[in-house]
Scaffold this motif. Sequence first.
Motif, PDB file in Angstrom:
ATOM      1  N   LYS A 165      31.923  37.339  50.340  1.00 36.23           N
ATOM      2  CA  LYS A 165      32.748  37.846  51.545  1.00 36.23           C
ATOM      3  C   LYS A 165      34.475  37.153  50.108  1.00 36.23           C
ATOM      4  CE  LYS A 165      31.999  35.680  55.864  1.00 36.23           C
ATOM      5  NZ  LYS A 165      33.177  34.661  56.481  1.00 36.23           N
ATOM      6  N   LEU A 166      33.466  37.360  48.340  1.00 34.86           N
ATOM      7  CA  LEU A 166      34.652  36.940  47.527  1.00 34.86           C
ATOM      8  C   LEU A 166      35.200  38.839  47.409  1.00 34.86           C
ATOM      9  CD1 LEU A 166      33.191  34.927  44.559  1.00 34.86           C
ATOM     10  CD2 LEU A 166      35.232  34.178  46.458  1.00 34.86           C
ATOM     11  N   ASP A 167      36.412  38.751  46.959  1.00 32.87           N
ATOM     12  CA  ASP A 167      36.553  40.596  46.561  1.00 32.87           C
ATOM     13  C   ASP A 167      36.329  40.248  45.521  1.00 32.87           C
ATOM     14  OD1 ASP A 167      38.550  42.868  45.984  1.00 32.87           O
ATOM     15  OD2 ASP A 167      40.183  41.697  46.977  1.00 32.87           O
ATOM     16  N   ALA A 168      36.327  41.471  45.244  1.00 26.85           N
ATOM     17  CA  ALA A 168      35.134  41.671  43.590  1.00 26.85           C
ATOM     18  C   ALA A 168      36.022  42.679  42.582  1.00 26.85           C
ATOM     19  CB  ALA A 168      34.066  42.241  43.808  1.00 26.85           C
ATOM     20  N   SER A 169      37.093  42.707  43.200  1.00 23.50           N
ATOM     21  CA  SER A 169      38.428  43.726  42.726  1.00 23.50           C
ATOM     22  C   SER A 169      39.568  42.346  41.998  1.00 23.50           C
ATOM     23  CB  SER A 169      39.366  44.389  43.505  1.00 23.50           C
ATOM     24  OG  SER A 169      40.371  43.632  44.492  1.00 23.50           O
ATOM     25  N   LEU A 170      39.274  41.404  42.631  1.00 21.29           N
ATOM     26  CA  LEU A 170      40.468  40.379  41.876  1.00 21.29           C
ATOM     27  C   LEU A 170      39.476  40.336  40.296  1.00 21.29           C
ATOM     28  CD1 LEU A 170      41.137  38.351  45.068  1.00 21.29           C
ATOM     29  CD2 LEU A 170      42.661  39.751  43.527  1.00 21.29           C
ATOM     30  N   GLU A 171      38.510  39.877  39.950  1.00 20.83           N
ATOM     31  CA  GLU A 171      37.572  39.572  39.722  1.00 20.83           C
ATOM     32  C   GLU A 171      37.759  40.599  38.108  1.00 20.83           C
ATOM     33  OE1 GLU A 171      33.214  38.040  40.171  1.00 20.83           O
ATOM     34  OE2 GLU A 171      33.903  37.367  42.230  1.00 20.83           O
ATOM     35  N   GLU A 172      37.771  41.736  38.441  1.00 19.30           N
ATOM     36  CA  GLU A 172      37.552  42.870  38.007  1.00 19.30           C
ATOM     37  C   GLU A 172      39.302  42.817  37.655  1.00 19.30           C
ATOM     38  OE1 GLU A 172      36.378  46.473  40.191  1.00 19.30           O
ATOM     39  OE2 GLU A 172      34.856  45.722  40.477  1.00 19.30           O
ATOM     40  N   ALA A 173      39.934  42.544  38.026  1.00 18.86           N
ATOM     41  CA  ALA A 173      41.249  42.490  37.703  1.00 18.86           C
ATOM     42  C   ALA A 173      41.557  41.637  36.012  1.00 18.86           C
ATOM     43  CB  ALA A 173      42.748  42.320  38.362  1.00 18.86           C
ATOM     44  N   ARG A 175      39.428  40.928  34.343  1.00 18.83           N
ATOM     45  CA  ARG A 175      38.712  40.833  33.357  1.00 18.83           C
ATOM     46  C   ARG A 175      39.148  42.068  32.005  1.00 18.83           C
ATOM     47  NH1 ARG A 175      34.015  41.743  36.847  1.00 18.83           N
ATOM     48  NH2 ARG A 175      32.913  39.389  36.686  1.00 18.83           N
ATOM     49  N   SER A 176      39.797  42.680  33.045  1.00 24.57           N
ATOM     50  CA  SER A 176      40.808  43.459  32.546  1.00 24.57           C
ATOM     51  C   SER A 176      42.304  42.998  31.969  1.00 24.57           C
ATOM     52  CB  SER A 176      41.132  45.123  33.408  1.00 24.57           C
ATOM     53  OG  SER A 176      42.656  44.255  34.222  1.00 24.57           O
ATOM     54  N   LEU A 177      42.172  42.274  32.433  1.00 22.66           N
ATOM     55  CA  LEU A 177      43.614  41.501  31.439  1.00 22.66           C
ATOM     56  C   LEU A 177      43.359  40.374  30.320  1.00 22.66           C
ATOM     57  CD1 LEU A 177      46.135  40.042  34.613  1.00 22.66           C
ATOM     58  CD2 LEU A 177      46.001  41.698  33.575  1.00 22.66           C
ATOM     59  N   GLY A 178      42.037  40.306  30.466  1.00 22.44           N
ATOM     60  CA  GLY A 178      41.453  39.592  29.499  1.00 22.44           C
ATOM     61  C   GLY A 178      40.711  38.675  28.649  1.00 22.44           C
ATOM     62  N   PRO A 181      33.864  35.502  30.904  1.00 19.02           N
ATOM     63  CA  PRO A 181      33.576  34.771  32.087  1.00 19.02           C
ATOM     64  C   PRO A 181      33.872  33.539  32.556  1.00 19.02           C
ATOM     65  CG  PRO A 181      32.171  36.184  30.158  1.00 19.02           C
ATOM     66  CD  PRO A 181      33.370  35.580  29.516  1.00 19.02           C
ATOM     67  N   TRP A 182      34.273  32.470  31.632  1.00 22.07           N
ATOM     68  CA  TRP A 182      34.063  31.335  32.393  1.00 22.07           C
ATOM     69  C   TRP A 182      35.243  31.288  33.220  1.00 22.07           C
ATOM     70  CZ3 TRP A 182      30.187  28.315  33.390  1.00 22.07           C
ATOM     71  CH2 TRP A 182      28.967  28.559  32.210  1.00 22.07           C
ATOM     72  N   ARG A 183      36.359  31.967  32.132  1.00 23.85           N
ATOM     73  CA  ARG A 183      37.862  31.705  33.198  1.00 23.85           C
ATOM     74  C   ARG A 183      37.882  32.342  33.961  1.00 23.85           C
ATOM     75  NH1 ARG A 183      43.078  32.987  29.508  1.00 23.85           N
ATOM     76  NH2 ARG A 183      45.096  32.154  31.923  1.00 23.85           N
ATOM     77  N   VAL A 184      37.063  33.807  34.509  1.00 20.36           N
ATOM     78  CA  VAL A 184      37.052  34.041  35.371  1.00 20.36           C
ATOM     79  C   VAL A 184      36.302  33.030  36.504  1.00 20.36           C
ATOM     80  CG1 VAL A 184      36.036  36.303  36.446  1.00 20.36           C
ATOM     81  CG2 VAL A 184      37.075  36.427  34.903  1.00 20.36           C
ATOM     82  N   VAL A 185      35.632  32.524  36.253  1.00 19.29           N
ATOM     83  CA  VAL A 185      34.886  31.671  36.954  1.00 19.29           C
ATOM     84  C   VAL A 185      35.884  30.239  37.412  1.00 19.29           C
ATOM     85  CG1 VAL A 185      32.935  29.869  37.369  1.00 19.29           C
ATOM     86  CG2 VAL A 185      32.304  31.787  36.164  1.00 19.29           C
ATOM     87  N   ARG A 186      37.326  30.069  36.596  1.00 15.97           N
ATOM     88  CA  ARG A 186      37.317  28.590  36.482  1.00 15.97           C
ATOM     89  C   ARG A 186      38.534  29.172  37.740  1.00 15.97           C
ATOM     90  NH1 ARG A 186      40.782  27.233  31.941  1.00 15.97           N
ATOM     91  NH2 ARG A 186      41.747  28.606  32.309  1.00 15.97           N
ATOM     92  N   ASP A 187      38.952  29.902  37.045  1.00 19.04           N
ATOM     93  CA  ASP A 187      40.747  30.236  38.023  1.00 19.04           C
ATOM     94  C   ASP A 187      40.589  31.622  39.217  1.00 19.04           C
ATOM     95  OD1 ASP A 187      41.551  29.457  35.943  1.00 19.04           O
ATOM     96  OD2 ASP A 187      42.414  30.804  34.419  1.00 19.04           O
ATOM     97  N   VAL A 188      38.971  32.580  38.862  1.00 22.09           N
ATOM     98  CA  VAL A 188      39.136  33.078  40.311  1.00 22.09           C
ATOM     99  C   VAL A 188      38.259  32.640  41.469  1.00 22.09           C
ATOM    100  CG1 VAL A 188      39.108  35.513  40.813  1.00 22.09           C
ATOM    101  CG2 VAL A 188      40.177  35.211  38.947  1.00 22.09           C
TER     102      VAL A 188
END
Length: 272
Positions: A165-173, A175-178, A181-188
């Motif tokens: 159910k996770l919104d993949a667009s949040l992870e893509e956003a 990554r696009s902001l720099g 991988p670990w920060r995406v896991v931690r913050d998203v």
Amino acid sequence: MTQRSRTLFLFAMPALVVFLAFFCLPMARLIAVSLTGQDGASVYWIVLTSPRYLHSLMVTVLLSASVTLVTLAIAGVAGTFLQRHTVPGKAILVAMLTFPLAFPGVVIGFMVIMLGGRNGLLATIGDALAGERWTFAYGLAGLFVGYLYFSIPRVILTVMAAVEKLDASLEEAARSLGAGPWRVVRDVMLPALMPAMLSSGAICFATSMGAFGTAFTLATQLDVLPLTIYNEFTNYANFGMAAALSIVLGVVTWALLTVARWFSGDAVAATA
């Protein structure tokens, strides 16, 4: 009473009957037995001050907490990977990972003995390699492995459903902001998965707190609360103490479930 109220009452009646029969009446009986035992109402003070009972309670809580943390780590990684990646034979793999749900605690205890018992696999390997039989099944390590074995399936299914159910667009956003991988896991990902992790972790903790079959099968060097309750009831005929310990076990577990529900509700609101 209006027609709507009567309809709601009829639909709620089965749940109410089950609640009264399987929760309220047994709890009332336990409280009555604990207060009318040989120690009277002071039995609860004895539970909270006796080193023997406190040690049993603390061992049970720490063991359950350790199992919960390790289960969340393993099931979180495995569930996320399985949900996000195409794996050959994925359906069979998930079925195998959840297969322990079909086993009662006694069978799981027997499996731990077959792995780490005196005549288990590790004992045979240790005897061949080092001339000594490696065993771990009859202590807290064996109980930890047994609890972990039946806890992982419960959590991994919840994690897989939450990851889906996770919104993949949040992870893509992110990554696009720099974000790496670990920060995406931690913050998203982790904040979004937190409600599911808290709720499944609370159930894992509660199941480990009250599990009896596995502990009873491995009970050579164990001092956990379910076995203490069993000994007080069966070996010492101290029904009041057994009832009081049961109430304490239930209160500790209920408190943890309540806290987890409160935090998971806040997490849901924060990520909405």
